[in-house]
Design a protein around this motif. Structure first.
Motif, PDB file in Angstrom:
ATOM      1  N   THR A 216       0.827  -1.198   0.000  1.00  0.00           N
ATOM      2  CA  THR A 216       0.000   0.000   0.000  1.00  0.00           C
ATOM      3  C   THR A 216       0.865   1.253   0.000  1.00  0.00           C
ATOM      4  OG1 THR A 216      -1.700  -1.235   1.217  1.00  0.00           O
ATOM      5  CG2 THR A 216      -1.919   1.159   1.155  1.00  0.00           C
ATOM      6  N   GLN A 217       1.950   1.235   0.764  1.00  0.00           N
ATOM      7  CA  GLN A 217       2.876   2.367   0.756  1.00  0.00           C
ATOM      8  C   GLN A 217       3.517   2.538  -0.618  1.00  0.00           C
ATOM      9  OE1 GLN A 217       5.354   1.181   4.060  1.00  0.00           O
ATOM     10  NE2 GLN A 217       4.357   2.631   5.453  1.00  0.00           N
ATOM     11  N   LEU A 218       3.866   1.414  -1.248  1.00  0.00           N
ATOM     12  CA  LEU A 218       4.455   1.457  -2.589  1.00  0.00           C
ATOM     13  C   LEU A 218       3.503   2.122  -3.578  1.00  0.00           C
ATOM     14  CD1 LEU A 218       6.666   0.432  -4.647  1.00  0.00           C
ATOM     15  CD2 LEU A 218       5.201  -1.601  -4.919  1.00  0.00           C
ATOM     16  N   VAL A 219       2.259   1.662  -3.609  1.00  0.00           N
ATOM     17  CA  VAL A 219       1.270   2.220  -4.540  1.00  0.00           C
ATOM     18  C   VAL A 219       0.979   3.674  -4.195  1.00  0.00           C
ATOM     19  CG1 VAL A 219      -1.105   2.034  -5.378  1.00  0.00           C
ATOM     20  CG2 VAL A 219       0.253  -0.039  -4.999  1.00  0.00           C
ATOM     21  N   HIS A 220       0.902   3.944  -2.895  1.00  0.00           N
ATOM     22  CA  HIS A 220       0.615   5.304  -2.432  1.00  0.00           C
ATOM     23  C   HIS A 220       1.673   6.286  -2.940  1.00  0.00           C
ATOM     24  CE1 HIS A 220      -1.386   8.132   0.239  1.00  0.00           C
ATOM     25  NE2 HIS A 220      -0.214   8.538   0.664  1.00  0.00           N
ATOM     26  N   GLU A 221       2.926   5.893  -2.876  1.00  0.00           N
ATOM     27  CA  GLU A 221       4.001   6.768  -3.354  1.00  0.00           C
ATOM     28  C   GLU A 221       4.011   6.858  -4.878  1.00  0.00           C
ATOM     29  OE1 GLU A 221       6.080   8.776  -1.631  1.00  0.00           O
ATOM     30  OE2 GLU A 221       4.822   8.194   0.062  1.00  0.00           O
ATOM     31  N   TYR A 222       3.764   5.742  -5.537  1.00  0.00           N
ATOM     32  CA  TYR A 222       3.788   5.752  -6.997  1.00  0.00           C
ATOM     33  C   TYR A 222       2.621   6.551  -7.573  1.00  0.00           C
ATOM     34  CZ  TYR A 222       5.507   3.969 -11.451  1.00  0.00           C
ATOM     35  OH  TYR A 222       6.067   3.877 -12.705  1.00  0.00           O
ATOM     36  N   ARG A 223       1.498   6.564  -6.864  1.00  0.00           N
ATOM     37  CA  ARG A 223       0.329   7.354  -7.293  1.00  0.00           C
ATOM     38  C   ARG A 223       0.669   8.834  -7.451  1.00  0.00           C
ATOM     39  NH1 ARG A 223      -3.357   8.150  -3.453  1.00  0.00           N
ATOM     40  NH2 ARG A 223      -4.531   9.447  -4.881  1.00  0.00           N
ATOM     41  N   LYS A 224       1.639   9.311  -6.695  1.00  0.00           N
ATOM     42  CA  LYS A 224       1.966  10.730  -6.729  1.00  0.00           C
ATOM     43  C   LYS A 224       2.464  11.173  -8.102  1.00  0.00           C
ATOM     44  CE  LYS A 224       3.074  10.873  -1.778  1.00  0.00           C
ATOM     45  NZ  LYS A 224       4.128  11.092  -0.759  1.00  0.00           N
ATOM     46  N   PHE A 225       2.982  10.227  -8.885  1.00  0.00           N
ATOM     47  CA  PHE A 225       3.459  10.591 -10.221  1.00  0.00           C
ATOM     48  C   PHE A 225       2.307  10.927 -11.165  1.00  0.00           C
ATOM     49  CE2 PHE A 225       7.098   8.267  -8.505  1.00  0.00           C
ATOM     50  CZ  PHE A 225       8.102   9.189  -8.749  1.00  0.00           C
ATOM     51  N   LEU A 226       1.089  10.540 -10.798  1.00  0.00           N
ATOM     52  CA  LEU A 226      -0.072  10.940 -11.595  1.00  0.00           C
ATOM     53  C   LEU A 226      -0.199  12.456 -11.658  1.00  0.00           C
ATOM     54  CD1 LEU A 226      -2.776   8.430 -10.294  1.00  0.00           C
ATOM     55  CD2 LEU A 226      -1.533   8.308 -12.454  1.00  0.00           C
ATOM     56  N   PHE A 227       0.306  13.139 -10.634  1.00  0.00           N
ATOM     57  CA  PHE A 227       0.153  14.589 -10.545  1.00  0.00           C
ATOM     58  C   PHE A 227       1.318  15.353 -11.178  1.00  0.00           C
ATOM     59  CE2 PHE A 227      -2.252  12.673  -7.116  1.00  0.00           C
ATOM     60  CZ  PHE A 227      -3.474  13.328  -7.210  1.00  0.00           C
ATOM     61  N   ILE A 228       2.403  14.646 -11.514  1.00  0.00           N
ATOM     62  CA  ILE A 228       3.555  15.371 -12.064  1.00  0.00           C
ATOM     63  C   ILE A 228       4.052  14.806 -13.391  1.00  0.00           C
ATOM     64  CG2 ILE A 228       4.322  16.136  -9.780  1.00  0.00           C
ATOM     65  CD1 ILE A 228       6.531  14.009  -9.929  1.00  0.00           C
ATOM     66  N   ASP A 229       3.796  13.519 -13.673  1.00  0.00           N
ATOM     67  CA  ASP A 229       4.276  12.911 -14.908  1.00  0.00           C
ATOM     68  C   ASP A 229       3.163  12.955 -15.955  1.00  0.00           C
ATOM     69  OD1 ASP A 229       5.172  11.345 -16.999  1.00  0.00           O
ATOM     70  OD2 ASP A 229       6.025   9.799 -15.713  1.00  0.00           O
ATOM     71  N   PRO A 230       3.383  13.638 -17.100  1.00  0.00           N
ATOM     72  CA  PRO A 230       2.329  13.775 -18.113  1.00  0.00           C
ATOM     73  C   PRO A 230       2.141  12.547 -18.985  1.00  0.00           C
ATOM     74  CG  PRO A 230       4.303  14.906 -18.833  1.00  0.00           C
ATOM     75  CD  PRO A 230       4.583  14.424 -17.428  1.00  0.00           C
ATOM     76  N   SER A 231       2.833  11.452 -18.703  1.00  0.00           N
ATOM     77  CA  SER A 231       2.716  10.222 -19.505  1.00  0.00           C
ATOM     78  C   SER A 231       3.014  10.495 -20.973  1.00  0.00           C
ATOM     79  CB  SER A 231       1.315   9.609 -19.348  1.00  0.00           C
ATOM     80  OG  SER A 231       1.056   9.281 -18.002  1.00  0.00           O
ATOM     81  N   LEU A 232       4.171  11.061 -21.223  1.00  0.00           N
ATOM     82  CA  LEU A 232       4.561  11.403 -22.587  1.00  0.00           C
ATOM     83  C   LEU A 232       4.865  10.145 -23.394  1.00  0.00           C
ATOM     84  CD1 LEU A 232       7.043  14.318 -21.787  1.00  0.00           C
ATOM     85  CD2 LEU A 232       4.706  14.543 -22.652  1.00  0.00           C
ATOM     86  N   PRO A 233       4.586  10.175 -24.693  1.00  0.00           N
ATOM     87  CA  PRO A 233       4.987   9.058 -25.558  1.00  0.00           C
ATOM     88  C   PRO A 233       6.499   8.885 -25.551  1.00  0.00           C
ATOM     89  CG  PRO A 233       3.463  10.542 -26.693  1.00  0.00           C
ATOM     90  CD  PRO A 233       3.870  11.222 -25.423  1.00  0.00           C
TER      91      PRO A 233
END
Length: 276
Positions: A216-233
């Motif tokens: 849960t801590q792993l997913v919780h921390e990784y979720r934060k990239f949803l707010f900063i990583d634009p998922s570029l090609p």
């Protein structure tokens, strides 16, 4: 970890896969594994109900909480980005959003900006946001829900000059900052992953509750990239991109922790008696 943010993680990672509804006592027990008090959890739940993420129902003297349609949609979108597969090749087109929302609707304007940032748009100029991903339909849904259609224009177009595609990316997103965040994630979890892998190879006992907390801590921390990583090609990423290594670490560590984490969740999980 903030209780409300942790609740999003619990619902997104566990509850939504098992009917989407859970007894509040199970929630407080699960989040209690992270040292958060029952009162703090209940306050966070009430806030999420007011914000339209959760809905409650009472059966006897027990309260059960499930995701609203808005909540389901948000967590499904998050899951698609967290557990992304190899992205499709970029078609060279940009999704462009331009708006001119009056000051009288400032709150809606601010909310729209937050939504665009969360989806991975970058600000090219004041009130003009771009993304290399095909997000036009999602933007239409959001602008309709906020009733700001009259102030928003949506385009899909080619860029003809003068910056190169990668130069355009650099103008809209701070890739160095995102890279640094991925490096920090790797630094935080690499040793934990290697230690767990060694324990498994040595056939050491690992408790399900420990797996639940760690995953849960792993997913919780990784979720934060949803707010900063634009998922570029891939075509628009720099050669040195730590997101690839971070994603590989996330997947490998997740796979080791998941079986025990799910077992612990199901031991604690209680849904309403009339729900299967």
């Amino acid at each position: 970890m903030k209780p409300q943010s942790m609740l999003f993680t619990i619902y997104g990672e566990y509850v939504r896969h098992y009917g989407g509804e859970i007894w509040v006592g199970s929630l407080t027990r699960l989040i209690g594994e992270f040292g958060l008090s029952e009162q703090a959890v209940r306050v966070a739940i009430s806030r999420m109900v007011r914000q339209g993420w959760l809905v409650s129902r009472k059966i006897g003297n027990r309260s059960y909480y499930s995701l609203t349609e808005r909540g389901k949609k948000r967590l499904n979108e998050a899951a698609q980005r967290i557990y992304k597969q190899h992205p499709n090749a970029w078609n060279g087109k940009w999704c462009i959003i331009s708006y001119n929302i009056p000051e009288t609707k400032r709150a809606l304007r601010d909310q729209l900006r937050k939504e665009l940032a969360w989806m991975g748009f970058g600000m090219l100029a004041n009130s003009t946001w771009i993304s290399p991903n095909d997000l036009a339909d999602r933007v239409k849904e959001i602008t309709e829900s906020y009733e700001v259609n009259d102030y928003v224009e949506i385009f899909t177009s080619e860029h003809l000059g003068w910056s190169s595609p990668k130069q355009l990316v650099e103008k809209c997103w701070n890739l160095d900052e995102i890279n640094a965040a991925y490096q920090e994630f790797i630094k935080q979890f690499q040793t934990h992953y290697e230690n767990l892998k060694q324990k498994i190879e040595n056939k050491e006992a690992i408790s399900d509750s420990d797996c639940f907390v760690a995953k849960t801590q792993l997913v919780h921390e990784y979720r934060k990239f949803l707010f900063i990583d634009p998922s570029l090609p891939e075509e628009l990423l720099p050669d040195f991109w730590m997101g690839r290594e971070a994603d590989e670490l996330f997947r490998k560590y997740y796979d080791l922790l998941n079986p025990g984490a799910v077992r612990f969740f199901l031991q604690v999980f209680e849904t309403a008696p009339d729900k299967e």
